[in-house]
Design a protein around this motif. Structure first.
Motif, PDB file in Angstrom:
ATOM      1  N   UNK A 165      -0.913  -8.618   9.538  1.00  0.00           N
ATOM      2  CA  UNK A 165      -1.630  -7.353   9.424  1.00  0.00           C
ATOM      3  C   UNK A 165      -1.815  -6.755  10.821  1.00  0.00           C
ATOM      4  N   UNK A 166      -1.511  -5.476  10.936  1.00  0.00           N
ATOM      5  CA  UNK A 166      -1.771  -4.695  12.149  1.00  0.00           C
ATOM      6  C   UNK A 166      -2.900  -3.720  11.827  1.00  0.00           C
ATOM      7  N   UNK A 167      -3.863  -3.597  12.737  1.00  0.00           N
ATOM      8  CA  UNK A 167      -5.081  -2.822  12.438  1.00  0.00           C
ATOM      9  C   UNK A 167      -5.068  -1.399  12.980  1.00  0.00           C
ATOM     10  N   UNK A 168      -4.267  -1.155  13.994  1.00  0.00           N
ATOM     11  CA  UNK A 168      -4.472   0.079  14.773  1.00  0.00           C
ATOM     12  C   UNK A 168      -3.234   0.952  14.818  1.00  0.00           C
ATOM     13  N   UNK A 169      -2.639   1.193  13.654  1.00  0.00           N
ATOM     14  CA  UNK A 169      -1.434   2.031  13.626  1.00  0.00           C
ATOM     15  C   UNK A 169      -1.723   3.368  12.938  1.00  0.00           C
ATOM     16  N   UNK A 170      -2.903   3.915  13.226  1.00  0.00           N
ATOM     17  CA  UNK A 170      -3.264   5.215  12.638  1.00  0.00           C
ATOM     18  C   UNK A 170      -2.226   6.270  12.982  1.00  0.00           C
TER      19      UNK A 170
END
Lengths: 82, 82
Positions: A7-12
């Motif tokens: 899981x990657x959290x910061x790919x807005x």
């Protein structure tokens, strides 16, 4: 070989093209670590990206992601699947 | 229809049979909400379970999971996929 969900959290704001390019960057080097990235799913609004892979270890998954420029925030073995 | 990834946090110790039965409980009623659960992946050690679905809304996903007895802790739209 085992299966992993990372899981990657910061790919807005990630776009379809950016997701494809990131996946292709993984595919280009994954054999070096005996990893295969099967699928990825992204939510541009929350910035969450989920990647499903087969790999010898979580560390091997991370090494591919790091070299491709997108370190995972979580990597979980998922030995069960339906 | 949109695609969703939902996450359950507290399924430590889940077995392959329990994951299959939970998935079948969703499948048995999903049509009532126009949802289709495609796959689930589980980590018995951490208790994390990920479910991938196609559905009209996150609320529809949750209604199926609640009626089947396993409310999701997170539900995220994942409009992008590779």
């Amino acid at each position: 070989m085992a299966r992993f969900m990372d899981v990657h959290h910061d790919m807005r704001g990630i776009t379809a093209d950016q997701l494809l390019k990131a996946h292709e960057a993984d595919l280009a080097i994954e054999k070096d670590e005996g990893v295969h990235f099967e699928h990825s799913w992204a939510d541009p609004q929350s910035g969450l990206v989920y990647c499903l892979s087969e790999a010898p270890s979580a560390e091997a998954v991370q090494r591919v992601h790091e070299r491709a420029g997108h370190r995972a925030d979580e990597i979980h073995p998922v030995p069960l699947q339906v």
